[in-house]
Design an enzyme around this catalytic site. Structure first.
Site, PDB file in Angstrom:
ATOM      1  N   THR A  15      27.066   1.270 -23.651  1.00  0.00           N
ATOM      2  CA  THR A  15      25.621   1.536 -23.244  1.00  0.00           C
ATOM      3  C   THR A  15      24.663   0.943 -24.090  1.00  0.00           C
ATOM      4  O   THR A  15      24.769   0.817 -25.377  1.00  0.00           O
ATOM      5  CB  THR A  15      25.640   3.032 -22.675  1.00  0.00           C
ATOM      6  OG1 THR A  15      25.515   3.579 -23.998  1.00  0.00           O
ATOM      7  CG2 THR A  15      26.381   3.448 -21.803  1.00  0.00           C
ATOM      8  N   ASP A  16      23.364   0.838 -23.471  1.00  0.00           N
ATOM      9  CA  ASP A  16      22.239   0.698 -24.309  1.00  0.00           C
ATOM     10  C   ASP A  16      21.278   1.841 -24.478  1.00  0.00           C
ATOM     11  O   ASP A  16      21.725   2.864 -24.123  1.00  0.00           O
ATOM     12  CB  ASP A  16      21.455  -0.615 -23.414  1.00  0.00           C
ATOM     13  CG  ASP A  16      20.854  -0.063 -22.134  1.00  0.00           C
ATOM     14  OD1 ASP A  16      21.070   1.017 -21.910  1.00  0.00           O
ATOM     15  OD2 ASP A  16      20.483  -0.870 -21.372  1.00  0.00           O
ATOM     16  N   GLN A  17      20.209   1.625 -25.010  1.00  0.00           N
ATOM     17  CA  GLN A  17      19.347   2.569 -25.417  1.00  0.00           C
ATOM     18  C   GLN A  17      18.784   3.643 -24.338  1.00  0.00           C
ATOM     19  O   GLN A  17      18.660   4.595 -24.401  1.00  0.00           O
ATOM     20  CB  GLN A  17      18.021   2.086 -25.944  1.00  0.00           C
ATOM     21  CG  GLN A  17      17.142   3.393 -26.890  1.00  0.00           C
ATOM     22  CD  GLN A  17      16.002   2.688 -27.696  1.00  0.00           C
ATOM     23  OE1 GLN A  17      15.926   1.509 -27.525  1.00  0.00           O
ATOM     24  NE2 GLN A  17      15.335   3.404 -28.335  1.00  0.00           N
ATOM     25  N   VAL A  20      22.348   3.455 -19.912  1.00  0.00           N
ATOM     26  CA  VAL A  20      23.039   2.539 -18.852  1.00  0.00           C
ATOM     27  C   VAL A  20      23.875   1.486 -19.505  1.00  0.00           C
ATOM     28  O   VAL A  20      23.697   1.005 -20.623  1.00  0.00           O
ATOM     29  CB  VAL A  20      22.243   1.903 -17.792  1.00  0.00           C
ATOM     30  CG1 VAL A  20      21.289   2.979 -17.046  1.00  0.00           C
ATOM     31  CG2 VAL A  20      21.294   0.894 -18.512  1.00  0.00           C
TER      32      VAL A  20
END
Length: 138
Positions: A15-17, A20
């Protein structure tokens, strides 16, 4: 048409920050789905490689509809969209754990000789795969 299903437990590292799934990780999931479909048809991609044949991606289309988040389970559905004896196009849907469409994609592949990258006919070199793909395609 045969549709294979692969469950993916979304890991934090994917996931990203925003929490998601990072867009490039879906490509890895498509590969997992493709490998599962091949296994569901009774084959192993590694067996093809052991015979000196590779199946590189020659085109890919991906459309992002809805995010999948950390801690969820995604479902990758994979099928044979098109097949002509030389090239194969796999179709994919990635679903959220609620069954909503997250990603729609297609990847096109050709079989090539490992040492030269010259195309080979699946129909000729792998007649069992050919029959299975003909029977499984959309």
């Amino acid at each position: 048409m045969i549709i294979s299903e692969t469950e993916i437990q979304v890991r934090y590292a994917e996931t990203d920050q925003m929490g998601v799934v990072y867009h490039a990780n879906y490509l890895v999931w498509l590969e997992l789905g493709r490998t599962k479909l091949i296994e569901d048809l009774g084959f192993k991609y590694a067996d093809m490689e052991n015979e000196g044949i590779l199946s590189p991606v020659i085109d890919i289309e991906i459309s992002y509809k809805m995010p999948v988040r950390y801690g969820e389970t995604a479902i990758v559905k994979t099928w044979i969209e098109e097949y002509d004896g030389i090239r194969v196009t796999y179709g994919y849907e990635v679903l959220t754990e609620k069954g909503e469409v997250s990603v729609v994609a297609k990847s096109k592949h050709a079989c090539v000789k490992k040492e030269s990258f010259r195309p080979v006919s699946i129909r000729k070199f792998f007649p069992d795969w050919h029959r299975a793909y003909e029977n499984a395609k959309k």
